[in-house]
Design an enzyme around this catalytic site. Structure first.
Site, PDB file in Angstrom:
ATOM      1  CG  ASP A  92      -6.627  -7.930  -2.538  1.00  0.00           C
ATOM      2  OD1 ASP A  92      -6.282  -7.399  -1.454  1.00  0.00           O
ATOM      3  OD2 ASP A  92      -7.788  -8.333  -2.761  1.00  0.00           O
TER       4      ASP A  92
ATOM      5  CE  LYS B 297      -4.749  -0.568  10.958  1.00  0.00           C
ATOM      6  NZ  LYS B 297      -3.681  -0.833  10.005  1.00  0.00           N
TER       7      LYS B 297
ATOM      8  CG  ASN C 170       1.424   1.438   4.893  1.00  0.00           C
ATOM      9  OD1 ASN C 170       1.338   2.165   5.870  1.00  0.00           O
ATOM     10  ND2 ASN C 170       0.908   1.758   3.719  1.00  0.00           N
TER      11      ASN C 170
ATOM     12  CB  ALA D 166     -11.327  -6.003  16.083  1.00  0.00           C
TER      13      ALA D 166
ATOM     14  CE1 TYR E 291      -7.714   1.277  10.275  1.00  0.00           C
ATOM     15  CE2 TYR E 291      -7.742   2.270  12.468  1.00  0.00           C
ATOM     16  CZ  TYR E 291      -7.136   2.102  11.224  1.00  0.00           C
ATOM     17  OH  TYR E 291      -5.951   2.751  10.956  1.00  0.00           O
TER      18      TYR E 291
ATOM     19  N   GLY F  11       0.805  -1.226   0.000  1.00  0.00           N
ATOM     20  CA  GLY F  11       0.000   0.000   0.000  1.00  0.00           C
ATOM     21  C   GLY F  11       0.830   1.264   0.000  1.00  0.00           C
TER      22      GLY F  11
ATOM     23  CB  SER G 266      -0.434   3.881  -4.720  1.00  0.00           C
ATOM     24  OG  SER G 266      -1.478   3.424  -3.894  1.00  0.00           O
ATOM     25  NE  ARG G 267      -4.959   5.753  -2.315  1.00  0.00           N
ATOM     26  CZ  ARG G 267      -5.811   5.454  -1.356  1.00  0.00           C
ATOM     27  NH1 ARG G 267      -5.921   6.234  -0.299  1.00  0.00           N
ATOM     28  NH2 ARG G 267      -6.554   4.364  -1.434  1.00  0.00           N
TER      29      ARG G 267
ATOM     30  CB  ILE H 182      -0.837  10.374  10.337  1.00  0.00           C
ATOM     31  CG1 ILE H 182      -0.265   9.432  11.408  1.00  0.00           C
ATOM     32  CG2 ILE H 182       0.241  10.792   9.326  1.00  0.00           C
ATOM     33  CD1 ILE H 182       0.754  10.038  12.347  1.00  0.00           C
TER      34      ILE H 182
ATOM     35  CB  SER I 107      -4.214   2.300  14.401  1.00  0.00           C
ATOM     36  OG  SER I 107      -4.945   3.416  14.855  1.00  0.00           O
TER      37      SER I 107
HETATM   38  N1  LIG Z   1      -3.549   8.091   8.367  1.00  0.00           N
HETATM   39  C1  LIG Z   1      -3.621   7.917   9.676  1.00  0.00           C
HETATM   40  O1  LIG Z   1      -3.892   8.864  10.436  1.00  0.00           O
HETATM   41  C2  LIG Z   1      -3.344   6.552  10.263  1.00  0.00           C
HETATM   42  C3  LIG Z   1      -3.349   6.423  11.660  1.00  0.00           C
HETATM   43  C4  LIG Z   1      -3.073   5.163  12.199  1.00  0.00           C
HETATM   44  C5  LIG Z   1      -2.808   4.084  11.384  1.00  0.00           C
HETATM   45  N2  LIG Z   1      -2.827   4.230  10.040  1.00  0.00           N
HETATM   46  C6  LIG Z   1      -2.535   3.045   9.222  1.00  0.00           C
HETATM   47  O2  LIG Z   1      -1.457   3.326   8.350  1.00  0.00           O
HETATM   48  C7  LIG Z   1      -1.629   2.613   7.119  1.00  0.00           C
HETATM   49  C8  LIG Z   1      -1.604   3.577   5.940  1.00  0.00           C
HETATM   50  O3  LIG Z   1      -2.624   4.537   6.124  1.00  0.00           O
HETATM   51  P1  LIG Z   1      -2.857   5.755   5.093  1.00  0.00           P
HETATM   52  O4  LIG Z   1      -3.634   6.798   5.831  1.00  0.00           O
HETATM   53  O5  LIG Z   1      -1.589   6.129   4.456  1.00  0.00           O
HETATM   54  O6  LIG Z   1      -3.843   5.049   4.032  1.00  0.00           O
HETATM   55  P2  LIG Z   1      -4.278   5.508   2.547  1.00  0.00           P
HETATM   56  O7  LIG Z   1      -3.811   6.891   2.251  1.00  0.00           O
HETATM   57  O8  LIG Z   1      -5.731   5.198   2.460  1.00  0.00           O
HETATM   58  O9  LIG Z   1      -3.468   4.483   1.600  1.00  0.00           O
HETATM   59  C9  LIG Z   1      -3.707   3.124   1.681  1.00  0.00           C
HETATM   60  C10 LIG Z   1      -2.786   2.401   0.738  1.00  0.00           C
HETATM   61  O10 LIG Z   1      -3.045   0.990   0.858  1.00  0.00           O
HETATM   62  C11 LIG Z   1      -3.358   0.456  -0.427  1.00  0.00           C
HETATM   63  N3  LIG Z   1      -4.274  -0.662  -0.222  1.00  0.00           N
HETATM   64  C12 LIG Z   1      -5.495  -0.665   0.349  1.00  0.00           C
HETATM   65  N4  LIG Z   1      -5.993  -1.909   0.383  1.00  0.00           N
HETATM   66  C13 LIG Z   1      -5.054  -2.722  -0.170  1.00  0.00           C
HETATM   67  C14 LIG Z   1      -4.964  -4.099  -0.430  1.00  0.00           C
HETATM   68  N5  LIG Z   1      -5.956  -4.931  -0.109  1.00  0.00           N
HETATM   69  N6  LIG Z   1      -3.847  -4.594  -1.038  1.00  0.00           N
HETATM   70  C15 LIG Z   1      -2.827  -3.763  -1.382  1.00  0.00           C
HETATM   71  N7  LIG Z   1      -2.848  -2.436  -1.143  1.00  0.00           N
HETATM   72  C16 LIG Z   1      -3.956  -1.933  -0.562  1.00  0.00           C
HETATM   73  C17 LIG Z   1      -3.903   1.616  -1.224  1.00  0.00           C
HETATM   74  O11 LIG Z   1      -3.748   1.356  -2.627  1.00  0.00           O
HETATM   75  P3  LIG Z   1      -4.656   2.113  -3.742  1.00  0.00           P
HETATM   76  O12 LIG Z   1      -4.158   3.546  -3.782  1.00  0.00           O
HETATM   77  O13 LIG Z   1      -4.364   1.409  -4.997  1.00  0.00           O
HETATM   78  O14 LIG Z   1      -6.071   2.014  -3.255  1.00  0.00           O
HETATM   79  C18 LIG Z   1      -2.987   2.750  -0.720  1.00  0.00           C
HETATM   80  O15 LIG Z   1      -1.745   2.713  -1.376  1.00  0.00           O
HETATM   81  C19 LIG Z   1      -2.946   1.842   7.257  1.00  0.00           C
HETATM   82  O16 LIG Z   1      -2.703   0.532   7.705  1.00  0.00           O
HETATM   83  C20 LIG Z   1      -3.690   2.644   8.326  1.00  0.00           C
HETATM   84  O17 LIG Z   1      -4.640   1.843   9.003  1.00  0.00           O
HETATM   85  C21 LIG Z   1      -3.092   5.442   9.455  1.00  0.00           C
END
Ligand SMILES: NC(=O)c1ccc[n+]([C@@H]2O[C@H](COP(=O)([O-])OP(=O)(O)OC[C@H]3O[C@@H](n4cnc5c(N)ncnc54)[C@H](OP(=O)(O)O)[C@@H]3O)[C@@H](O)[C@H]2O)c1
Length: 248
Positions: A64, A160, A91, A158, A156, A13, A15-16, A189, A143
């Site tokens: 996936d 994490k 991630n 559960a 979510y 994951g 790409s962003r 974040i 998380s």
């Molecule tokens: N942002 C926060 O505040 C925060 C806080 C605590 C924990 N987290 C955790 O940190 C991680 C990243 O969060 P983020 O905010 O950066 O998320 P995000 O911006 O939504 O990006 C999610 C990434 O995961 C990819 N993805 C989703 N489902 C997938 C799958 N089944 N197989 C392969 N790739 C998949 C997406 O690909 P596509 O672009 O192709 O859809 C994207 O690259 C997550 O595990 C999230 O739970 C985030």
């Protein structure tokens, strides 16, 4: 300084968001990066180019993480193309937020599969090359919600929390083979996603954090880099809270 020079990392994951930041941090520090995504083809191609500019090998795979067979195929392909896997960052993650009363079985299953089963799938697949090399660092993105719980996010939270238990178990199983496994629990974040939220609401969240700001993608990427590198060679089975003191 090249903290992960010549190492090969798989980041799911990327790409962003946070994964994207981790991929850049790793490439800057000399790692070869194999990253995955689900649907963002254009962003993945752009990231490949951005990463390659650091003079390392980089490739994006549409794969996936929730699919067991696909994870196995991905790791086989990465080993064939990169030679080995030294670092795995689990991630990829999703949310399907709603109160339990309204939560469907599908919303529960989707989150469990994308967030928790994915960690099992990828970790299982990389153990073969890592055992062979007697070297590895696995980092799982949990998380603060997995530690503390959150109304409207029972699925979510559960998933994490499950990641933390899995991380500690794998650290115990694989420590003797020099394979480490740690988790990171990011707090709030600030990403493109949060940029569209009401500024007053977001400021209220910031005010409640001891460091008085939201975290950045770089804050999480730097912690991930530390756990991936030999700087943390004696750390395994831990969950590092990257939350500005939110959980204190
Ligand atoms: N942002 C926060 O505040 C925060 C806080 C605590 C924990 N987290 C955790 O940190 C991680 C990243 O969060 P983020 O905010 O950066 O998320 P995000 O911006 O939504 O990006 C999610 C990434 O995961 C990819 N993805 C989703 N489902 C997938 C799958 N089944 N197989 C392969 N790739 C998949 C997406 O690909 P596509 O672009 O192709 O859809 C994207 O690259 C997550 O595990 C999230 O739970 C985030």
């Amino acid at each position: 300084m090249h903290l992960v020079k010549g190492k090969t990392a798989i980041i799911t994951g990327a790409s962003r968001g946070i994964g994207h930041g981790i991929a850049l941090a790793f490439a800057k520090q000399g790692a070869n990066v194999a990253f995955t995504y689900l649907s963002s083809d254009e962003k993945a191609r752009a990231l490949e180019t951005e990463l390659a500019a650091f003079g390392i090998k980089a490739k994006g795979y549409k794969s996936d993480a929730a699919n067991y067979k696909a994870a196995e195929e991905l790791v086989n392909q990465v080993v064939a193309e990169f030679g080995t896997v030294d670092i795995l960052v689990n991630n990829a993650g999703i949310t399907r937020d709603t109160l339990l009363m309204r939560m469907s079985e599908q919303q529960w299953d989707e989150v469990m599969n994308a967030n928790l089963k994915s960690v099992f799938n990828l970790t299982k697949a990389v153990t073969k090359p890592m055992l062979k090399a007697r070297y590895g660092s696995i980092i799982n993105m949990s998380s603060v919600v997995g530690v503390k719980g959150n109304a409207g996010q029972s699925n979510y939270a559960a998933s994490k929390a499950g990641i933390i238990g899995f991380t500690k178990s794998i650290a115990l199983e694989l420590g003797s083979r020099n394979i480490r496994c740690n988790a990171i629990a990011p707090g709030f974040i600030e990403t493109e996603m949060t940029a569209v939220l009401d500024e007053k609401v977001v400021q209220g969240w910031r005010d409640g954090i001891p460091l008085k700001r939201g975290g950045t993608v770089d804050d999480v990427a730097n912690a991930t880099l530390f756990l991936a590198s030999d700087m943390s060679a004696y750390i395994t089975g831990q969950c590092l809270n990257v939350c500005g003191g939110m959980l204190t």
